[in-house]
Design a protein around this motif. Structure first.
Motif, short mmCIF file in Angstrom:
data_model
loop_
_atom_site.label_atom_id
_atom_site.label_comp_id
_atom_site.label_asym_id
_atom_site.label_seq_id
_atom_site.Cartn_x
_atom_site.Cartn_y
_atom_site.Cartn_z
N PRO A 80 0.83 -1.10 -0.07
CA PRO A 80 0.03 -0.02 -0.17
C PRO A 80 0.79 1.33 0.01
CG PRO A 80 -0.20 -1.21 2.11
CD PRO A 80 0.69 -2.06 1.10
N SER A 81 0.52 2.33 -0.72
CA SER A 81 1.09 3.55 -0.66
C SER A 81 0.87 4.36 0.33
CB SER A 81 1.20 4.37 -2.00
OG SER A 81 -0.44 4.62 -1.86
N VAL A 82 1.52 5.23 0.68
CA VAL A 82 1.21 6.35 1.85
C VAL A 82 -0.12 6.89 1.68
CG1 VAL A 82 1.81 8.49 3.02
CG2 VAL A 82 3.70 6.59 2.43
N ARG A 83 -0.40 7.24 0.60
CA ARG A 83 -1.81 7.85 0.09
C ARG A 83 -2.84 6.82 0.46
NH1 ARG A 83 -3.88 11.68 -3.66
NH2 ARG A 83 -5.89 10.62 -4.67
N GLU A 84 -2.48 5.71 -0.05
CA GLU A 84 -3.66 4.58 0.12
C GLU A 84 -3.89 4.16 1.71
OE1 GLU A 84 -2.98 0.84 -1.75
OE2 GLU A 84 -4.30 -0.15 -0.53
N ALA A 85 -2.58 4.36 2.54
CA ALA A 85 -2.88 3.96 3.87
C ALA A 85 -3.61 5.14 4.54
CB ALA A 85 -1.51 4.07 4.43
N ARG A 86 -3.38 6.36 4.25
CA ARG A 86 -4.12 7.50 4.88
C ARG A 86 -5.57 7.32 4.52
NH1 ARG A 86 -0.68 9.82 8.47
NH2 ARG A 86 1.20 10.70 7.75
#
Ligand SMILES: [Zn+2]
Length: 238
Positions: A80-86
């Protein structure tokens, strides 16, 4: 055993369902790390099923966002990307606020007891250093609360978000970070028992903020390739 049934997307074939569940569990319990290559040939060999069956399972797991299919490169445990995690945590705050608001009207002494038993089992797992059991129980607490809220759609959405959160913690969590604080779960139960909706919703929001705040979005360590066979054929803990 979670209170929520997973979508029967590979139903109709016992083998496929089993293979699906084994891979899904190994990912959610973090025995397979984000970015791990899931080679079709290796999986066919491990599970003794056809390539077509493995492909269907991998496509199904990619719909659940725990596997990523890369063109010409094959399947990998999702990273998961940081954006997806957020976004996953933002979605959890919204969904779980709704769950807490519904649960507060439906909760009974017996259901509170069930939540309390999960917390106790989690504390016990942590004290004997059983990280895998603790991960499972942390998720189970949230899914049990969703079952109390009694909205199957919210439960299904949360089921997917809990699995994705586990991958996010695998990717960005600090070493030995436990998923959920049992004390924070305890405070949530107290607010539910007192019928204090405002406090219960705030406790859930605070709890999810806390998990997200512990993530380290700058770490990027190199990892050695895992032994797929021993991870995937491991029997589930009781
Ligand atoms: Zn929690």
């Amino acid at each position: 055993m979670t209170a929520v049934t997973t979508k029967p997307s590979v139903a109709g074939n016992g083998n496929e369902k089993q293979v699906h569940d084994r891979i899904h569990r190994a990912i959610v319990e973090r025995r397979l790390e984000p970015g791990t290559k899931l080679g079709e040939e290796a999986l066919c060999d491990i599970f003794g099923v056809s390539r077509a069956q493995i492909r269907r399972v991998l496509v199904d797991l990619s719909h659940a966002k725990v596997v990523e299919l890369r063109p010409n490169r094959g399947a990998f445990v999702a990273q998961p990307s940081v954006r997806e995690a957020r976004h996953v945590f933002e979605a959890r705050r919204a969904i779980e606020a709704a769950i807490v608001e519904r649960a507060i009207d439906r909760v009974t002494e017996a259901k509170l007891r069930k939540l309390k038993d999960i917390i106790d089992a989690d504390r016990e797992a942590l004290s004997r250093g059983d990280g895998e059991a603790s991960i499972k129980l942390s998720g189970e607490f949230h899914l049990c609360l969703a079952a109390i809220a009694g909205n199957q759609v919210l439960s299904e959405i949360l089921d997917e978000l809990v699995a994705r959160s586990s991958l996010i913690i695998a990717a960005y969590g600090q070493a030995r970070q436990s998923d959920c604080s049992a004390d924070e779960h305890g405070r949530l139960i107290e607010a539910l028992r007192n019928g204090d909706a405002g406090k219960a919703v705030a406790a859930m929001a605070g709890h999810l903020n806390h998990i997200e705040a512990l993530l380290n979005f700058t770490s990027n360590e190199a990892r050695k390739p895992p032994n797929l066979r021993s991870i995937l054929l491991k029997e589930p803990s009781p």
